[in-house]
Design an enzyme around this catalytic site. Structure first.
Site, PDB file in Angstrom:
ATOM      1  N   ARG A  37       0.824  -1.216   0.000  1.00  0.00           N
ATOM      2  CA  ARG A  37       0.000   0.000   0.000  1.00  0.00           C
ATOM      3  C   ARG A  37       0.859   1.267   0.000  1.00  0.00           C
ATOM      4  O   ARG A  37       0.358   2.355   0.233  1.00  0.00           O
ATOM      5  CB  ARG A  37      -0.943  -0.015   1.205  1.00  0.00           C
ATOM      6  CG  ARG A  37      -2.011  -1.114   1.136  1.00  0.00           C
ATOM      7  CD  ARG A  37      -3.160  -0.810   2.061  1.00  0.00           C
ATOM      8  NE  ARG A  37      -4.159  -1.871   2.077  1.00  0.00           N
ATOM      9  CZ  ARG A  37      -5.157  -1.974   1.208  1.00  0.00           C
ATOM     10  NH1 ARG A  37      -5.278  -1.084   0.230  1.00  0.00           N
ATOM     11  NH2 ARG A  37      -6.038  -2.954   1.288  1.00  0.00           N
ATOM     12  N   ASP A  38       2.167   1.123  -0.259  1.00  0.00           N
ATOM     13  CA  ASP A  38       3.050   2.300  -0.234  1.00  0.00           C
ATOM     14  C   ASP A  38       2.767   3.237  -1.403  1.00  0.00           C
ATOM     15  O   ASP A  38       2.429   2.800  -2.499  1.00  0.00           O
ATOM     16  CB  ASP A  38       4.519   1.847  -0.281  1.00  0.00           C
ATOM     17  CG  ASP A  38       4.905   1.104   0.987  1.00  0.00           C
ATOM     18  OD1 ASP A  38       4.205   1.269   2.003  1.00  0.00           O
ATOM     19  OD2 ASP A  38       5.893   0.354   0.945  1.00  0.00           O
ATOM     20  N   GLY A  66      -6.968   3.851  -4.312  1.00  0.00           N
ATOM     21  CA  GLY A  66      -5.702   4.453  -3.875  1.00  0.00           C
ATOM     22  C   GLY A  66      -4.699   4.454  -5.012  1.00  0.00           C
ATOM     23  O   GLY A  66      -4.004   5.453  -5.268  1.00  0.00           O
ATOM     24  N   ASP A 100     -13.792  -4.554  -3.728  1.00  0.00           N
ATOM     25  CA  ASP A 100     -14.795  -3.594  -3.245  1.00  0.00           C
ATOM     26  C   ASP A 100     -15.714  -3.079  -4.361  1.00  0.00           C
ATOM     27  O   ASP A 100     -16.790  -2.561  -4.078  1.00  0.00           O
ATOM     28  CB  ASP A 100     -14.105  -2.382  -2.597  1.00  0.00           C
ATOM     29  CG  ASP A 100     -13.201  -2.779  -1.447  1.00  0.00           C
ATOM     30  OD1 ASP A 100     -13.381  -3.888  -0.916  1.00  0.00           O
ATOM     31  OD2 ASP A 100     -12.318  -1.982  -1.096  1.00  0.00           O
ATOM     32  N   MET A 125     -16.271  -7.553   3.747  1.00  0.00           N
ATOM     33  CA  MET A 125     -15.371  -6.424   3.438  1.00  0.00           C
ATOM     34  C   MET A 125     -16.019  -5.446   2.452  1.00  0.00           C
ATOM     35  O   MET A 125     -17.134  -5.684   1.975  1.00  0.00           O
ATOM     36  CB  MET A 125     -14.062  -6.939   2.860  1.00  0.00           C
ATOM     37  CG  MET A 125     -13.018  -7.310   3.889  1.00  0.00           C
ATOM     38  SD  MET A 125     -11.469  -7.708   3.065  1.00  0.00           S
ATOM     39  CE  MET A 125     -10.356  -7.780   4.466  1.00  0.00           C
ATOM     40  N   GLU A 180     -18.383  -4.054   6.423  1.00  0.00           N
ATOM     41  CA  GLU A 180     -17.452  -3.594   7.467  1.00  0.00           C
ATOM     42  C   GLU A 180     -17.598  -2.093   7.719  1.00  0.00           C
ATOM     43  O   GLU A 180     -17.328  -1.619   8.820  1.00  0.00           O
ATOM     44  CB  GLU A 180     -16.007  -3.942   7.106  1.00  0.00           C
ATOM     45  CG  GLU A 180     -15.498  -3.283   5.827  1.00  0.00           C
ATOM     46  CD  GLU A 180     -14.039  -3.605   5.533  1.00  0.00           C
ATOM     47  OE1 GLU A 180     -13.333  -4.078   6.439  1.00  0.00           O
ATOM     48  OE2 GLU A 180     -13.604  -3.374   4.391  1.00  0.00           O
TER      49      GLU A 180
HETATM   50  O1  F6P Z   1      -9.715  -2.708  -0.669  1.00  0.00           O
HETATM   51  C1  F6P Z   1      -9.795  -4.060  -0.447  1.00  0.00           C
HETATM   52  C2  F6P Z   1      -9.918  -4.348   1.014  1.00  0.00           C
HETATM   53  O2  F6P Z   1      -9.982  -5.754   1.178  1.00  0.00           O
HETATM   54  C3  F6P Z   1     -11.096  -3.680   1.718  1.00  0.00           C
HETATM   55  O3  F6P Z   1     -12.304  -4.343   1.485  1.00  0.00           O
HETATM   56  C4  F6P Z   1     -10.630  -3.724   3.147  1.00  0.00           C
HETATM   57  O4  F6P Z   1     -11.238  -2.684   3.901  1.00  0.00           O
HETATM   58  C5  F6P Z   1      -9.152  -3.507   3.023  1.00  0.00           C
HETATM   59  O5  F6P Z   1      -8.787  -3.899   1.723  1.00  0.00           O
HETATM   60  C6  F6P Z   1      -8.324  -4.296   4.005  1.00  0.00           C
HETATM   61  O6  F6P Z   1      -6.997  -3.906   3.845  1.00  0.00           O
HETATM   62  P1  F6P Z   1      -5.737  -4.680   4.424  1.00  0.00           P
HETATM   63  O7  F6P Z   1      -5.558  -5.942   3.650  1.00  0.00           O
HETATM   64  O8  F6P Z   1      -4.611  -3.734   4.213  1.00  0.00           O
HETATM   65  O9  F6P Z   1      -6.031  -4.973   5.861  1.00  0.00           O
END
Ligand code: F6P
Length: 354
Positions: free
Chosen positions: A74-75, A113, A136, A178, A231
């Protein structure tokens, strides 16, 4: 000598279909006389110049595999973590590596992102083409994202399994799905799995309405209920800052505590979590990723950039990346899926029927 050299990376949370998309971009690129370089672990690999040559042999046998052969993170180039809690802008390093490898284009596979980060690089002069991926399904200007269909099947199958145990024990089972701040996955899986209550971030719920609908089911002789909660779902009361339970880590746990406090119902919670991101992509996701990936290679061969390749009906189309970046595709509260579910007496926690 190949006519062009392209880079490719996967960024953000992984999802099923990434390898199918890498394969499609890569194999089509080779057919169109382009060389392909993969960057490892998302934008980090671009900044640190960690690469792998994606020869056709490396692209074989990955259509059906989950995750991403390139790794992801996620960087963000403009906020790279230094390890001591501080961040530094590494955009110049990313641009320098792109130039040093003489890239003609960089393909970024990601969700919201990634679209934003890729657009930042496009503004620095890089030729960027993106693909929309995420479970998502919240990327703007595309009908659908790859990863969504597989995750929806996984979540729907989980709801199927929860039905039998909820039935045996006459329980309410709350299943958390999610989706970050949007409800597409919960809505799709909830309808497909026949959930009795579906709670989305887009429709703030009232706990008393949910309890009423659960008790009404018991009055009608149904001895169990399934609640599918996103969530990111919130109760209308959560908007009040004094709500202490707001700090609970999970929307399902929060709701279970409230139902428990206000009723005698026997409630259990299942949080599906990252199960929804794993596994082999569904045929629909393999097909979508293949369509988007091959179209992407064609657009690059034609000299286009600054675009996201979107799914539009049976076709693909190039939309401006600057029009996608920074937007989120929420579920419209009057979406046809919601109308269908309401006609089947699904409760959305807002007291509306039909
Ligand atoms: O964007 C995809 C997702 O799975 C979302 O549904 C969830 O909120 C998030 O990523 C979880 O992120 P991580 O894997 O960084 O905990």
């Amino acid at each position: 000598m190949p006519s062009k050299v392209i880079g490719i990376l996967t960024a953000g949370g992984d999802c099923p279909g990434l390898n199918a998309a890498i394969r499609a971009v890569g194999k089509a690129a080779h057919r169109l006389d382009m060389q392909v370089i993969g960057f490892l672990d998302g934008f980090t690999g671009l900044v640190e110049n960690r690469t792998v040559r994606l020869e056709p042999s490396r692209l074989s046998g990955i259509l059906t595999s989950g995750g991403t052969i390139l790794g992801t993170s996620r960087d963000k180039p403009h906020r790279m973590p230094l390890g001591d809690g501080s961040v530094v802008d590494m955009t110049p390093r990313a641009v320098a590596n792109y130039d040093r490898l003489h890239l003609d284009a960089l393909v970024c596979l990601g969700g919201n992102g990634t679209q934003k980060n890729a657009n930042r690089l496009a503004k620095k002069g890089l030729n960027i083409v993106t693909l929309p991926k995420t479970i998502d399904n919240d990327v703007a200007m595309t009908d659908v994202t790859f990863g969504f269909d597989t995750a929806m099947s996984t979540a729907a199958e989980a709801i199927d399994r929860l039905h039998t145990t909820a039935d045996s024990h006459h329980r309410v089972i709350i299943v958390e799905i999610m989706g970050h701040s949007v409800g597409w996955l919960t809505l799709g899986a909830g309808i497909a799995g026949g959930a009795d209550v579906i709670l989305l971030p887009e429709i703030p719920y009232r706990v008393d309405q949910i309890i009423d609908s659960l008790l009404e089911r018991y009055r009608k002789g149904k001895r169990f209920s399934i609640v599918a909660i996103a969530e990111g779902a919130k109760s209308a009361e959560d908007d009040e800052p004094s709500d202490k339970e707001e700090t609970a880590p999970s929307s399902a746990v929060r709701l279970a505590a409230k139902i428990h406090a206000l009723s005698n119902l026997d409630v259990r919670v299942t949080v599906l979590g990252h199960l929804q991101r794993g596994g082999s992509p569904s045929p629909a996701d393999r097909l979508l990723a293949t369509r988007l990936g091959t179209f992407c290679a064609e657009r690059i061969a034609a000299g286009e950039s600054g675009i996201m390749v979107a799914a539009r009906g049976d076709c693909c189309e190039a939309v401006k990346l600057s029009h996608v970046a920074g937007k989120t595709k929420y579920v419209p509260v009057d979406h046809p899926w919601i109308r269908s579910a309401r006609l089947l007496e699904t409760c959305f926690g807002d007291g509306r029927m039909g």
